[in-house]
Design a protein around this motif. Structure first.
Motif, short mmCIF file in Angstrom:
data_model
loop_
_atom_site.label_atom_id
_atom_site.label_comp_id
_atom_site.label_asym_id
_atom_site.label_seq_id
_atom_site.Cartn_x
_atom_site.Cartn_y
_atom_site.Cartn_z
N SER A 7 13.58 17.65 3.54
CA SER A 7 12.58 17.14 2.60
C SER A 7 11.81 15.98 3.21
O SER A 7 10.59 15.89 3.06
CB SER A 7 13.27 16.69 1.31
N ALA A 8 12.50 15.10 3.90
CA ALA A 8 11.84 13.96 4.55
C ALA A 8 10.89 14.43 5.65
O ALA A 8 9.78 13.91 5.80
CB ALA A 8 12.88 13.00 5.12
N VAL A 9 11.31 15.43 6.41
CA VAL A 9 10.46 15.97 7.47
C VAL A 9 9.24 16.64 6.85
O VAL A 9 8.11 16.47 7.33
CB VAL A 9 11.26 16.97 8.35
N SER A 10 9.44 17.37 5.77
CA SER A 10 8.33 18.03 5.09
C SER A 10 7.30 17.03 4.57
O SER A 10 6.09 17.21 4.73
CB SER A 10 8.86 18.89 3.95
N VAL A 11 7.78 15.95 3.97
CA VAL A 11 6.88 14.92 3.45
C VAL A 11 6.12 14.25 4.58
O VAL A 11 4.91 14.00 4.49
CB VAL A 11 7.66 13.89 2.61
N SER A 12 6.80 13.95 5.68
CA SER A 12 6.13 13.28 6.79
C SER A 12 5.10 14.19 7.47
O SER A 12 4.02 13.74 7.84
CB SER A 12 7.14 12.76 7.81
N VAL A 13 5.39 15.47 7.60
CA VAL A 13 4.43 16.40 8.19
C VAL A 13 3.22 16.55 7.27
O VAL A 13 2.07 16.58 7.74
CB VAL A 13 5.10 17.77 8.46
N THR A 14 3.45 16.63 5.97
CA THR A 14 2.35 16.72 5.02
C THR A 14 1.48 15.48 5.06
O THR A 14 0.25 15.57 5.05
CB THR A 14 2.90 16.93 3.59
N TYR A 15 2.09 14.31 5.14
CA TYR A 15 1.32 13.07 5.23
C TYR A 15 0.48 13.04 6.50
O TYR A 15 -0.70 12.68 6.46
CB TYR A 15 2.25 11.86 5.19
N CYS A 16 1.05 13.44 7.62
CA CYS A 16 0.30 13.45 8.88
C CYS A 16 -0.86 14.44 8.82
O CYS A 16 -1.96 14.15 9.30
CB CYS A 16 1.22 13.79 10.05
N ALA A 17 -0.63 15.60 8.23
CA ALA A 17 -1.69 16.61 8.12
C ALA A 17 -2.82 16.11 7.23
O ALA A 17 -4.00 16.26 7.56
CB ALA A 17 -1.12 17.92 7.59
N CYS A 18 -2.49 15.50 6.09
CA CYS A 18 -3.52 14.99 5.18
C CYS A 18 -4.27 13.83 5.81
O CYS A 18 -5.49 13.72 5.66
CB CYS A 18 -2.89 14.55 3.87
N SER A 19 -3.57 12.97 6.52
CA SER A 19 -4.22 11.85 7.19
C SER A 19 -5.17 12.34 8.28
O SER A 19 -6.29 11.83 8.42
CB SER A 19 -3.16 10.92 7.77
N SER A 20 -4.76 13.32 9.02
CA SER A 20 -5.61 13.89 10.07
C SER A 20 -6.83 14.58 9.47
O SER A 20 -7.95 14.42 9.97
CB SER A 20 -4.83 14.89 10.91
N ALA A 21 -6.64 15.33 8.41
CA ALA A 21 -7.76 16.00 7.75
C ALA A 21 -8.75 14.98 7.19
O ALA A 21 -9.97 15.16 7.26
CB ALA A 21 -7.25 16.91 6.64
N SER A 22 -8.24 13.89 6.64
CA SER A 22 -9.11 12.84 6.12
C SER A 22 -9.93 12.20 7.23
O SER A 22 -11.12 11.94 7.07
CB SER A 22 -8.27 11.79 5.41
N SER A 23 -9.30 11.95 8.37
CA SER A 23 -10.01 11.36 9.51
C SER A 23 -11.09 12.30 10.03
O SER A 23 -12.20 11.86 10.35
CB SER A 23 -9.03 11.03 10.64
N ILE A 24 -10.79 13.58 10.08
CA ILE A 24 -11.78 14.56 10.55
C ILE A 24 -12.94 14.64 9.58
O ILE A 24 -14.11 14.69 9.99
CB ILE A 24 -11.11 15.94 10.75
N CYS A 25 -12.66 14.64 8.28
CA CYS A 25 -13.74 14.69 7.28
C CYS A 25 -14.62 13.44 7.38
O CYS A 25 -15.85 13.54 7.28
CB CYS A 25 -13.17 14.81 5.88
N ASN A 26 -14.02 12.28 7.54
CA ASN A 26 -14.81 11.06 7.66
C ASN A 26 -15.65 11.07 8.93
O ASN A 26 -16.79 10.60 8.92
CB ASN A 26 -13.92 9.82 7.63
N ALA A 27 -15.12 11.61 10.00
CA ALA A 27 -15.88 11.66 11.26
C ALA A 27 -17.03 12.66 11.17
O ALA A 27 -18.13 12.39 11.65
CB ALA A 27 -14.95 12.02 12.40
N CYS A 28 -16.80 13.80 10.56
CA CYS A 28 -17.83 14.84 10.49
C CYS A 28 -18.83 14.63 9.36
O CYS A 28 -20.01 14.94 9.51
CB CYS A 28 -17.18 16.21 10.32
N LEU A 29 -18.38 14.15 8.23
CA LEU A 29 -19.22 14.11 7.05
C LEU A 29 -19.67 12.72 6.66
O LEU A 29 -20.30 12.53 5.63
CB LEU A 29 -18.48 14.75 5.87
N GLY A 30 -19.35 11.73 7.42
CA GLY A 30 -19.80 10.38 7.11
C GLY A 30 -18.80 9.62 6.27
O GLY A 30 -17.74 10.11 5.91
N SER A 31 -19.16 8.39 5.97
CA SER A 31 -18.26 7.51 5.24
C SER A 31 -18.38 7.72 3.73
O SER A 31 -19.23 8.46 3.25
CB SER A 31 -18.57 6.05 5.58
N THR A 32 -17.56 7.01 3.00
CA THR A 32 -17.58 7.09 1.54
C THR A 32 -18.13 5.80 0.94
O THR A 32 -17.73 5.39 -0.13
CB THR A 32 -16.16 7.35 1.00
#
Length: 113
Positions: A7-32
């Protein structure tokens, strides 16, 4: 103990994936920042919803019906039945297989939205 670690591994992988996706969206689509309109993000979200709706309607819904309730119960006694019942609920009034298939496909359109 093993389930807590997985469960801890699953949560940490999900957090890393969401954080990476957020960084990619900010880089490609601009700031908020408050000065931006967010049009590009809105269009991307609309395209994502349309693609998921079409995928659910034409790819996933036929697979749900093809497997049948008995095969979905193999996945897990409660999870498999819940997945099957949530896709087929409301289609009990139809008699032919074609009508039931169309009903389930139409229900798949509303899943991503």
């Amino acid at each position: 103990m093993g389930s807590a670690i997985s469960s801890a591994v699953s949560v940490s992988v999900t957090y890393c994936a969401c954080s990476s996706a957020s960084s990619i969206c900010n880089a490609c689509l601009g700031s908020t920042s408050p000065q931006t309109t967010g049009r590009r993000r809105s269009v991307l979200l609309l395209i994502l919803a349309v693609v998921l709706s079409l995928t659910f309607q034409y790819s996933l819904a036929p697979v749900i019906l093809e497997k049948g309730q008995e095969k979905w119960s193999i996945i897990g006694s409660t999870i498999g039945k819940h997945v099957f019942n949530s896709w087929t609920s409301g289609c009990e009034s139809y008699s032919s297989e074609d009508q039931i298939g169309q009903c389930v496909a139409n229900a798949g359109v509303f899943r991503p939205t």
